[in-house]
Design a protein around this motif. Structure first.
Motif, short mmCIF file in Angstrom:
data_model
loop_
_atom_site.label_atom_id
_atom_site.label_comp_id
_atom_site.label_asym_id
_atom_site.label_seq_id
_atom_site.Cartn_x
_atom_site.Cartn_y
_atom_site.Cartn_z
N ALA A 183 -29.72 12.15 63.75
CA ALA A 183 -28.53 11.42 64.22
C ALA A 183 -28.60 9.96 63.81
N ALA A 184 -29.79 9.38 63.89
CA ALA A 184 -29.96 7.96 63.52
C ALA A 184 -29.75 7.76 62.03
N VAL A 185 -30.31 8.62 61.21
CA VAL A 185 -30.17 8.49 59.76
C VAL A 185 -28.71 8.66 59.35
N ILE A 186 -28.05 9.65 59.92
CA ILE A 186 -26.63 9.87 59.58
C ILE A 186 -25.78 8.68 60.04
N LEU A 187 -26.08 8.13 61.22
CA LEU A 187 -25.35 6.94 61.69
C LEU A 187 -25.58 5.77 60.73
N ALA A 188 -26.81 5.58 60.29
CA ALA A 188 -27.12 4.49 59.37
C ALA A 188 -26.35 4.65 58.05
N VAL A 189 -26.34 5.86 57.51
CA VAL A 189 -25.61 6.13 56.26
C VAL A 189 -24.11 5.93 56.48
N PHE A 190 -23.61 6.42 57.61
CA PHE A 190 -22.19 6.27 57.93
C PHE A 190 -21.80 4.79 57.97
N LEU A 191 -22.59 3.98 58.68
CA LEU A 191 -22.26 2.56 58.81
C LEU A 191 -22.35 1.83 57.46
N CYS A 192 -23.37 2.12 56.69
CA CYS A 192 -23.50 1.49 55.37
C CYS A 192 -22.33 1.89 54.46
N THR A 193 -21.97 3.16 54.49
CA THR A 193 -20.85 3.64 53.67
C THR A 193 -19.55 3.00 54.12
N THR A 194 -19.34 2.93 55.41
CA THR A 194 -18.12 2.30 55.93
C THR A 194 -18.11 0.81 55.59
N LEU B 34 -12.17 -11.39 58.15
CA LEU B 34 -12.71 -10.48 59.17
C LEU B 34 -13.16 -9.16 58.56
N VAL B 35 -12.42 -8.65 57.61
CA VAL B 35 -12.79 -7.39 56.96
C VAL B 35 -14.09 -7.58 56.19
N ALA B 36 -14.23 -8.69 55.49
CA ALA B 36 -15.46 -8.96 54.75
C ALA B 36 -16.65 -9.12 55.71
N MET B 37 -16.43 -9.87 56.79
CA MET B 37 -17.52 -10.09 57.75
C MET B 37 -17.96 -8.80 58.42
N THR B 38 -17.01 -7.98 58.82
CA THR B 38 -17.38 -6.73 59.48
C THR B 38 -17.99 -5.74 58.49
N GLY B 39 -17.59 -5.81 57.24
CA GLY B 39 -18.22 -4.97 56.22
C GLY B 39 -19.69 -5.32 56.06
N VAL B 40 -19.98 -6.61 55.97
CA VAL B 40 -21.37 -7.06 55.87
C VAL B 40 -22.14 -6.69 57.14
N ALA B 41 -21.51 -6.87 58.30
CA ALA B 41 -22.16 -6.54 59.57
C ALA B 41 -22.49 -5.05 59.64
N GLU B 42 -21.59 -4.21 59.22
CA GLU B 42 -21.85 -2.77 59.26
C GLU B 42 -22.99 -2.38 58.33
N ILE B 43 -23.04 -2.99 57.16
CA ILE B 43 -24.15 -2.70 56.23
C ILE B 43 -25.47 -3.16 56.84
N ALA B 44 -25.48 -4.34 57.43
CA ALA B 44 -26.71 -4.87 58.04
C ALA B 44 -27.17 -4.01 59.21
N VAL B 45 -26.24 -3.61 60.06
CA VAL B 45 -26.57 -2.78 61.22
C VAL B 45 -27.06 -1.40 60.77
N GLY B 46 -26.40 -0.85 59.76
CA GLY B 46 -26.85 0.43 59.21
C GLY B 46 -28.26 0.33 58.66
N ALA B 47 -28.56 -0.77 57.99
CA ALA B 47 -29.91 -0.97 57.45
C ALA B 47 -30.93 -1.07 58.58
N LEU B 48 -30.59 -1.76 59.65
CA LEU B 48 -31.50 -1.86 60.80
C LEU B 48 -31.78 -0.49 61.41
N ILE B 49 -30.75 0.31 61.55
CA ILE B 49 -30.92 1.64 62.14
C ILE B 49 -31.80 2.52 61.26
N SER B 50 -31.76 2.31 59.97
CA SER B 50 -32.55 3.14 59.07
C SER B 50 -34.05 2.83 59.14
N VAL B 51 -34.41 1.70 59.74
CA VAL B 51 -35.83 1.34 59.90
C VAL B 51 -36.25 1.75 61.32
#
Length: 164
Positions: free
Chosen positions: A46-57, A82-99
């Motif tokens: 579930a964590a890996v799929i969430l991380a991939v989902f967030l990075c992809t989004t 806002l779209v650019a900031m949330t895109g970067v935030a989602e990638i960063a959060v997804g990366a955190l979840i993957s660790v």
């Protein structure tokens, strides 16, 4: 049989207390059961799929910015930024979840980030009309957006709680 004898021997080992007397050390060497191992595997998946989902989004914010800008209410602020900031935030959060060592923090951040998006989905309730050209702004579309977003928040909370 040998494993039981070894476990008993280890449990009966003694250590010295502060007063010098011997006390038996009770140590449990119980291996996790099958069900517990299965839960840990499911939590990790579930964590890996969430991380991939967030990075992809997050990447999608830059590939399809017009779609994401259409979701930003005008009263919130400049949609492009806002779209650019949330895109970067989602990638960063997804990366955190993957660790694994950062998974708890990342999943809590994901739950907060996705909760912030509820403002956009709740704002759509004000504009929902059955005859609106966009399905996402029709009542059923808005209801689906809200329910799906709540599901994403629940998913992030599940990963956060399982990682602690």
């Amino acid at each position: 049989m040998a494993a039981d004898a070894e476990s008993r021997r280890l449990a009966e080992q003694c250590d010295l207390g502060a007063d010098g007397e011997k006390r038996s050390a009770i140590v449990s060497f119980k291996r996790p059961g099958r069900r517990e191992r299965e839960h840990r595997v499911m939590d990790a998946i579930a964590a890996v799929i969430l991380a991939v989902f967030l990075c992809t989004t997050g990447v999608s914010h830059f590939v399809f910015p017009a779609y994401f800008r259409s979701l930003v209410p005008t009263w919130i602020g400049p949609a492009r930024l806002l779209v650019a900031m949330t895109g970067v935030a989602e990638i960063a959060v997804g990366a955190l979840i993957s660790v694994p060592s950062a998974r708890t923090v990342g999943a809590w951040m994901a739950a907060i980030l996705i909760s912030v998006y509820m403002a956009s989905h709740l704002d759509a309730v004000r504009h929902a009309r059955p005859d609106h050209p966009s399905v996402l702004i029709r009542p059923l579309g808005v209801a689906a957006r809200l329910l799906i977003n709540l599901g994403y928040i629940g998913w992030a909370l599940w990963v956060a709680l399982a990682a602690t």
